[in-house]
Write a protein that holds these residues in place. Structure first.
Motif, short mmCIF file in Angstrom:
data_model
loop_
_atom_site.label_atom_id
_atom_site.label_comp_id
_atom_site.label_asym_id
_atom_site.label_seq_id
_atom_site.Cartn_x
_atom_site.Cartn_y
_atom_site.Cartn_z
N ALA A 112 54.08 38.70 47.40
CA ALA A 112 52.86 39.45 47.11
C ALA A 112 53.17 40.28 45.87
O ALA A 112 54.17 40.97 45.81
N THR A 113 52.30 40.20 44.86
CA THR A 113 52.59 40.90 43.62
C THR A 113 52.37 42.40 43.75
O THR A 113 51.58 42.87 44.58
N ALA A 114 53.05 43.15 42.91
CA ALA A 114 52.90 44.61 42.92
C ALA A 114 51.47 45.00 42.57
O ALA A 114 50.90 45.93 43.17
N LEU A 115 50.87 44.30 41.63
CA LEU A 115 49.50 44.61 41.25
C LEU A 115 48.51 44.22 42.35
O LEU A 115 47.58 44.97 42.64
N GLY A 116 48.73 43.07 42.95
CA GLY A 116 47.86 42.66 44.05
C GLY A 116 47.91 43.63 45.22
O GLY A 116 46.89 43.97 45.83
N ARG A 117 49.11 44.08 45.54
CA ARG A 117 49.26 45.07 46.60
C ARG A 117 48.51 46.35 46.26
O ARG A 117 47.88 46.97 47.12
N SER A 118 48.59 46.76 44.99
CA SER A 118 47.94 48.00 44.57
C SER A 118 46.43 47.89 44.66
O SER A 118 45.74 48.81 45.12
N VAL A 119 45.90 46.76 44.23
CA VAL A 119 44.45 46.54 44.29
C VAL A 119 43.97 46.56 45.73
O VAL A 119 43.03 47.29 46.09
N ALA A 120 44.62 45.76 46.57
CA ALA A 120 44.21 45.68 47.97
C ALA A 120 44.44 47.00 48.70
O ALA A 120 43.64 47.43 49.53
N GLY A 121 45.57 47.65 48.39
CA GLY A 121 45.91 48.90 49.07
C GLY A 121 44.96 50.03 48.74
O GLY A 121 44.88 51.02 49.48
N ASN A 122 44.24 49.92 47.63
CA ASN A 122 43.28 50.95 47.24
C ASN A 122 41.84 50.57 47.61
O ASN A 122 40.89 51.20 47.13
N GLY A 123 41.71 49.57 48.46
CA GLY A 123 40.40 49.22 49.00
C GLY A 123 39.50 48.46 48.05
O GLY A 123 38.29 48.35 48.31
N LEU A 124 40.03 47.93 46.96
CA LEU A 124 39.22 47.17 46.02
C LEU A 124 39.21 45.70 46.42
O LEU A 124 40.19 45.19 46.99
N PRO A 125 38.13 44.99 46.13
CA PRO A 125 38.10 43.55 46.44
C PRO A 125 39.11 42.82 45.57
O PRO A 125 39.14 43.02 44.35
N LEU A 126 39.93 41.98 46.20
CA LEU A 126 40.97 41.29 45.44
C LEU A 126 40.46 39.94 44.94
O LEU A 126 40.25 39.74 43.75
N TYR A 127 40.22 39.00 45.84
CA TYR A 127 39.86 37.65 45.44
C TYR A 127 38.44 37.57 44.88
O TYR A 127 38.17 36.79 43.98
N ALA A 128 37.55 38.39 45.39
CA ALA A 128 36.16 38.32 44.96
C ALA A 128 35.99 38.67 43.48
O ALA A 128 35.12 38.13 42.79
N LYS A 129 36.85 39.56 42.98
CA LYS A 129 36.73 39.98 41.58
C LYS A 129 38.02 39.74 40.79
O LYS A 129 38.25 40.37 39.77
N LEU A 130 38.79 38.80 41.26
CA LEU A 130 40.12 38.57 40.68
C LEU A 130 40.06 38.32 39.17
O LEU A 130 40.84 38.89 38.40
N GLU A 131 39.13 37.49 38.74
CA GLU A 131 39.09 37.11 37.32
C GLU A 131 38.53 38.22 36.44
O GLU A 131 38.65 38.16 35.21
#
Length: 227
Positions: A188-207
């Motif tokens: 799991a990437t550090a950035l992905g963890r940060s995005v998900a951990g802060n309650g932001l949508p990860l896959y829905a807005k990934l691009e």
């Protein structure tokens, strides 16, 4: 078309969690070890941090000074502080535990070189970044030393590195021992963890996320750059 699967002669695997139970990667590695040992025997070699070196007993590590005894003397002469033994899990794979702390005095030069060679942005990295980064770098130097002492250009070698903590090892081998094939697994990437951990949508807005700016926003620039 040739569909033949070419298998390596040696597999090295490096992780902060080898003989160091701190998270889920420990479980991943310890439970697959037996299967790989059945296929590769003592040509499957794990490298972990020697975080228990100041204690009398290590619950996971069975030290055996007869393993690679001649090479270990050579490695010590090169300034590599290692212990050899076996991981006390099913399969009993060979483990090299590494004291990477001597590299702390060289960290500024190492990070400068990595910036020059790969544009690794480590400037904002704090101690929780510096420590594992030096471990990954030292682990690659161990692989380099082992290769030069025990192996040759005819040997097929793969070195797998887990998570950003060991990424400097991939860069070191790319620059200094390119004949070793490398695999980098993030889990799991550090950035992905940060995005998900802060309650932001990860896959829905990934691009729509701009990685460099997002990493800066979350204070993980150094880790994201290494990944």
């Amino acid at each position: 078309m040739n569909d033949q699967i070419i298998k390596p002669d040696y597999i090295f695997e490096t992780s902060w969690e080898i003989c160091n139970k701190v998270g889920g990667i420990y479980t991943v590695l310890s439970t697959k070890a037996r299967t790989i040992v059945e296929e590769y025997h003592d040509k499957y070699i794990l490298i972990g941090p020697d975080v228990w070196m100041e204690t009398r007993e290590h619950p996971d590590f069975i030290e055996d000074q007869n393993i690679f005894a001649s090479w270990r003397e050579k490695a010590a002469a090169e300034g590599l502080n290692i212990r050899t033994g076996r991981w006390n899990v099913s399969g009993r794979p060979i483990v090299i535990l590494l004291d990477f702390t001597p590299l702390f005095s060289e960290k500024d030069q190492i990070f400068f070189d990595l910036w020059e060679q790969f544009k690794l942005d480590s400037l904002s990295g704090q101690w929780d970044y510096i420590e594992p980064a030096m471990f990954g770098y030292a682990a690659a130097k161990v692989i380099e030393s082992f290769y030069e002492f025990n192996l040759s250009a005819s040997d097929r070698i793969v070195a797998q590195f887990h998570e950003w903590m060991t990424g400097t090892g991939v860069l070191y081998l790319k620059e200094n021992v390119p004949q070793v094939g490398t695999v980098f697994t993030t889990h799991a990437t550090a950035l992905g963890r940060s995005v998900a951990g802060n309650g932001l949508p990860l896959y829905a807005k990934l691009e729509s996320y701009e990685p460099v700016q997002m990493a800066k926003n979350f204070g993980v620039t150094a880790k994201q750059s290494l990944e």
